[in-house]
Scaffold this motif. Sequence first.
Motif, PDB file in Angstrom:
ATOM      1  N   GLN A   8      -4.540   2.270   6.591  1.00 61.23           N
ATOM      2  CA  GLN A   8      -4.627   3.622   7.152  1.00 61.23           C
ATOM      3  C   GLN A   8      -3.346   3.986   7.908  1.00 61.23           C
ATOM      4  O   GLN A   8      -2.834   5.082   7.760  1.00 61.23           O
ATOM      5  N   ASP A   9      -2.844   3.046   8.713  1.00 60.40           N
ATOM      6  CA  ASP A   9      -1.656   3.318   9.517  1.00 60.40           C
ATOM      7  C   ASP A   9      -0.442   2.719   8.813  1.00 60.40           C
ATOM      8  O   ASP A   9      -0.249   1.506   8.809  1.00 60.40           O
ATOM      9  N   ALA A  10       0.368   3.601   8.236  1.00 56.29           N
ATOM     10  CA  ALA A  10       1.505   3.122   7.444  1.00 56.29           C
ATOM     11  C   ALA A  10       2.469   2.297   8.296  1.00 56.29           C
ATOM     12  O   ALA A  10       3.003   1.278   7.834  1.00 56.29           O
ATOM     13  N   ASP A  11       2.673   2.712   9.538  1.00 54.86           N
ATOM     14  CA  ASP A  11       3.637   2.014  10.404  1.00 54.86           C
ATOM     15  C   ASP A  11       3.277   0.540  10.599  1.00 54.86           C
ATOM     16  O   ASP A  11       4.149  -0.306  10.696  1.00 54.86           O
ATOM     17  N   SER A  12       1.970   0.281  10.661  1.00 52.42           N
ATOM     18  CA  SER A  12       1.534  -1.105  10.880  1.00 52.42           C
ATOM     19  C   SER A  12       1.793  -1.975   9.663  1.00 52.42           C
ATOM     20  O   SER A  12       1.805  -3.193   9.753  1.00 52.42           O
ATOM     21  N   GLN A  13       1.952  -1.342   8.506  1.00 54.87           N
ATOM     22  CA  GLN A  13       2.096  -2.117   7.278  1.00 54.87           C
ATOM     23  C   GLN A  13       3.568  -2.415   6.963  1.00 54.87           C
ATOM     24  O   GLN A  13       3.857  -3.267   6.131  1.00 54.87           O
ATOM     25  N   ILE A  14       4.464  -1.710   7.644  1.00 52.66           N
ATOM     26  CA  ILE A  14       5.880  -1.859   7.323  1.00 52.66           C
ATOM     27  C   ILE A  14       6.464  -3.058   8.059  1.00 52.66           C
ATOM     28  O   ILE A  14       6.373  -3.135   9.279  1.00 52.66           O
ATOM     29  N   GLY A  42       6.269  10.969   7.352  1.00 51.81           N
ATOM     30  CA  GLY A  42       4.933  10.374   7.229  1.00 51.81           C
ATOM     31  C   GLY A  42       4.542  10.150   5.773  1.00 51.81           C
ATOM     32  O   GLY A  42       4.035   9.087   5.408  1.00 51.81           O
ATOM     33  N   GLY A  43       4.822  11.141   4.936  1.00 52.92           N
ATOM     34  CA  GLY A  43       4.473  11.040   3.520  1.00 52.92           C
ATOM     35  C   GLY A  43       5.271   9.946   2.824  1.00 52.92           C
ATOM     36  O   GLY A  43       4.744   9.196   1.997  1.00 52.92           O
ATOM     37  N   GLN A  44       6.553   9.867   3.171  1.00 51.97           N
ATOM     38  CA  GLN A  44       7.403   8.835   2.560  1.00 51.97           C
ATOM     39  C   GLN A  44       6.946   7.438   2.977  1.00 51.97           C
ATOM     40  O   GLN A  44       6.920   6.516   2.172  1.00 51.97           O
ATOM     41  N   LYS A  45       6.577   7.307   4.262  1.00 53.72           N
ATOM     42  CA  LYS A  45       6.095   5.996   4.735  1.00 53.72           C
ATOM     43  C   LYS A  45       4.849   5.587   3.960  1.00 53.72           C
ATOM     44  O   LYS A  45       4.695   4.435   3.574  1.00 53.72           O
ATOM     45  N   ARG A  46       3.968   6.548   3.748  1.00 49.57           N
ATOM     46  CA  ARG A  46       2.731   6.254   3.029  1.00 49.57           C
ATOM     47  C   ARG A  46       3.054   5.832   1.598  1.00 49.57           C
ATOM     48  O   ARG A  46       2.475   4.897   1.056  1.00 49.57           O
ATOM     49  N   ARG A  47       4.036   6.547   0.974  1.00 49.01           N
ATOM     50  CA  ARG A  47       4.420   6.183  -0.396  1.00 49.01           C
ATOM     51  C   ARG A  47       5.061   4.794  -0.415  1.00 49.01           C
ATOM     52  O   ARG A  47       4.890   4.030  -1.358  1.00 49.01           O
ATOM     53  N   LEU A  48       5.793   4.480   0.654  1.00 53.30           N
ATOM     54  CA  LEU A  48       6.403   3.152   0.742  1.00 53.30           C
ATOM     55  C   LEU A  48       5.332   2.062   0.775  1.00 53.30           C
ATOM     56  O   LEU A  48       5.451   1.024   0.106  1.00 53.30           O
ATOM     57  N   GLU A  77      -7.957   5.778   3.899  1.00 52.64           N
ATOM     58  CA  GLU A  77      -7.574   7.070   4.508  1.00 52.64           C
ATOM     59  C   GLU A  77      -6.095   7.398   4.268  1.00 52.64           C
ATOM     60  O   GLU A  77      -5.322   7.545   5.225  1.00 52.64           O
ATOM     61  N   PRO A  78      -5.682   7.542   3.021  1.00 57.06           N
ATOM     62  CA  PRO A  78      -4.253   7.750   2.771  1.00 57.06           C
ATOM     63  C   PRO A  78      -3.741   9.144   3.144  1.00 57.06           C
ATOM     64  O   PRO A  78      -2.531   9.348   3.197  1.00 57.06           O
ATOM     65  N   PHE A  79      -4.657  10.085   3.387  1.00 59.93           N
ATOM     66  CA  PHE A  79      -4.205  11.458   3.662  1.00 59.93           C
ATOM     67  C   PHE A  79      -4.075  11.758   5.152  1.00 59.93           C
ATOM     68  O   PHE A  79      -3.609  12.834   5.524  1.00 59.93           O
ATOM     69  N   THR A  80      -4.491  10.824   5.991  1.00 64.24           N
ATOM     70  CA  THR A  80      -4.495  11.082   7.435  1.00 64.24           C
ATOM     71  C   THR A  80      -3.099  11.433   7.941  1.00 64.24           C
ATOM     72  O   THR A  80      -2.141  10.698   7.693  1.00 64.24           O
ATOM     73  N   GLY A  81      -2.995  12.535   8.629  1.00 59.38           N
ATOM     74  CA  GLY A  81      -1.742  12.920   9.277  1.00 59.38           C
ATOM     75  C   GLY A  81      -0.677  13.480   8.344  1.00 59.38           C
ATOM     76  O   GLY A  81       0.450  13.710   8.769  1.00 59.38           O
ATOM     77  N   GLU A  91      -2.737  -5.471  13.430  1.00 59.84           N
ATOM     78  CA  GLU A  91      -2.562  -4.721  12.192  1.00 59.84           C
ATOM     79  C   GLU A  91      -1.488  -5.368  11.310  1.00 59.84           C
ATOM     80  O   GLU A  91      -1.641  -5.462  10.098  1.00 59.84           O
ATOM     81  N   ILE A  92      -0.393  -5.791  11.946  1.00 60.43           N
ATOM     82  CA  ILE A  92       0.699  -6.388  11.164  1.00 60.43           C
ATOM     83  C   ILE A  92       0.248  -7.713  10.552  1.00 60.43           C
ATOM     84  O   ILE A  92       0.568  -8.017   9.404  1.00 60.43           O
ATOM     85  N   VAL A  93      -0.540  -8.464  11.302  1.00 58.92           N
ATOM     86  CA  VAL A  93      -1.050  -9.730  10.757  1.00 58.92           C
ATOM     87  C   VAL A  93      -1.914  -9.447   9.521  1.00 58.92           C
ATOM     88  O   VAL A  93      -1.755 -10.086   8.475  1.00 58.92           O
ATOM     89  N   TYR A  94      -2.790  -8.447   9.624  1.00 66.73           N
ATOM     90  CA  TYR A  94      -3.617  -8.077   8.468  1.00 66.73           C
ATOM     91  C   TYR A  94      -2.739  -7.632   7.302  1.00 66.73           C
ATOM     92  O   TYR A  94      -2.962  -8.012   6.157  1.00 66.73           O
ATOM     93  N   ALA A  95      -1.739  -6.801   7.616  1.00 65.16           N
ATOM     94  CA  ALA A  95      -0.863  -6.290   6.554  1.00 65.16           C
ATOM     95  C   ALA A  95      -0.126  -7.429   5.866  1.00 65.16           C
ATOM     96  O   ALA A  95       0.031  -7.437   4.644  1.00 65.16           O
TER      97      ALA A  95
END
Lengths: 249, 253
Positions: free
Chosen positions: A84-90, A139-145, A162-166, B211-215
């Motif tokens: 859901q939160d793109a920033d957390s995945q990067i 935000g959109g680019q981060k989600r695509r990333l 929730e890919p559309f959030t924000g 979150e980062i750990v999950y990711a």
Amino acid sequence: MPVLEARNLTHVFADGTTALRDVSLKIGEGEFVILTGANGSGKTVFVRHLNGLLLPTQGVVTLDDVPITHNLVEVRRSIGLVFQDADSQIIGQTVAEDVAFGPENLRWPREAVQRVVKEALAVVGMEELSDRNPHTLSGGQKRRLTVAGVLAMKPGILIFDEPFTGLDYRGVVQILERLVRLHELGHTVVLVTHELEKALAHADRLVVFDRGRLAEDGEPTAVIEGVEKYGVRRPHKTGEELSALTWLR
Amino acid sequence: MAQVIFLRYMPGDTLLHKMDGRLKLFCLVVLSVAVGLATGWIHFLVLLGATVTALVWAKLPLGALLRDWRFFAVIGVVILVANAVFVPGEPLLPYFPLVEVSQEGLGVGLRFAGRLLLIVMVCSAVMGTTPISVLRDALEWCLRPVPFVPAARVAMMMNLTIVFVCVIMDNYAEMVYAQKSRCVESCRNPIKRMKFLALPLLTRTLQRTEEIVYAMESRCYSETRTQPIFTAHKADWGVAGACLGVLIFVSSG
């Protein structure tokens, strides 16, 4: 034949909160399933079980009839989860570096990693941005990333939480276009959203969660009529106008 | 956000950007040692010259970096004042009424503050021109022959630490704005203000950690990853040689 199946899934957190109660769901190959429900209904907890990030207190998740706990690495490779939160995945400091994170973990040869990174960035239309710092993206680019980061691992099943959030209109359309395209290419797509008007037209099934339980599961036309009682906004256009429930033209 | 650029990689096509990661790590270590050994003003001047040359050469945005270095400048001033006041020695101003500032303390303070700022500048030059994955791979390569050291784990920990410093700085900036918009400045008690900032920042950081750990897990995180390919060119050796030259100059007194 279901590729992914959750059987009698119950999840109780350490503080005693029950997030899932006896949830059973089968997802077939090539299906496009939308999971919806109010905040706190258990959607995110459920999809984290499908990827093996959370293990159930009771019940089992299987992929092709094999419990996912038998080979979690292969499960996570073949079931891509976009958070859901793109920033957390990067994790990387450049776009290419971030997309390469998964394939490198799988110990693919360097040339293969470079190839899949390129391919994944092409699918999300970000080849030009491979050297950019991900934190400077929109935000959109981060989600695509984050989608590219998952695609680079060549999964068969894609779960979008929730890919559309924000995202603004353009951002939603960009993500939705890719999502629909990936489904057309044969991926199984599981989309978690409560914004049904944006994508329901593309779904084969609509599943509603309510306070940790699976409340409804069926064809979108049948299920949509009663979603409001579960705290989900029912789009005005229903029934035969279901095809209008998309933000794609 | 991305307003804070310290420790962030900024893509470019300069020699420093293309330099071999292992040699860049070597330069970072060598220059850090040189900064630690520096005592005289000439040493500091040479190190400052070398660092500024690297920053300009790498075409890093000096204005934005200077803005980020303000935080470290504040720490530098605190170090300077603390040393000047607490290190005993010949008074700088014999009849200064409130506190006694010693000449020796001032000298020590200046050296420590100068070292801190130089280290920050060297780190900015290296981090600004090197993707974190390259540094991680280089560190892993260097640690691999060391027995009983989990090289991959240590390298990934360094990677995550740097990622987290950036995340925390972003969160911090965001929270400062959010609190300013709710008139936090009208609260005069700095400890109270710090509490307003520190607790949410800690909570948010812990959430982000989870979150980062999950990711990472969802993307099959493993310590045995694809092996990197390193190539060192003549120019890279030249830069490493220059850094070694600076160290020899500084250590020779």
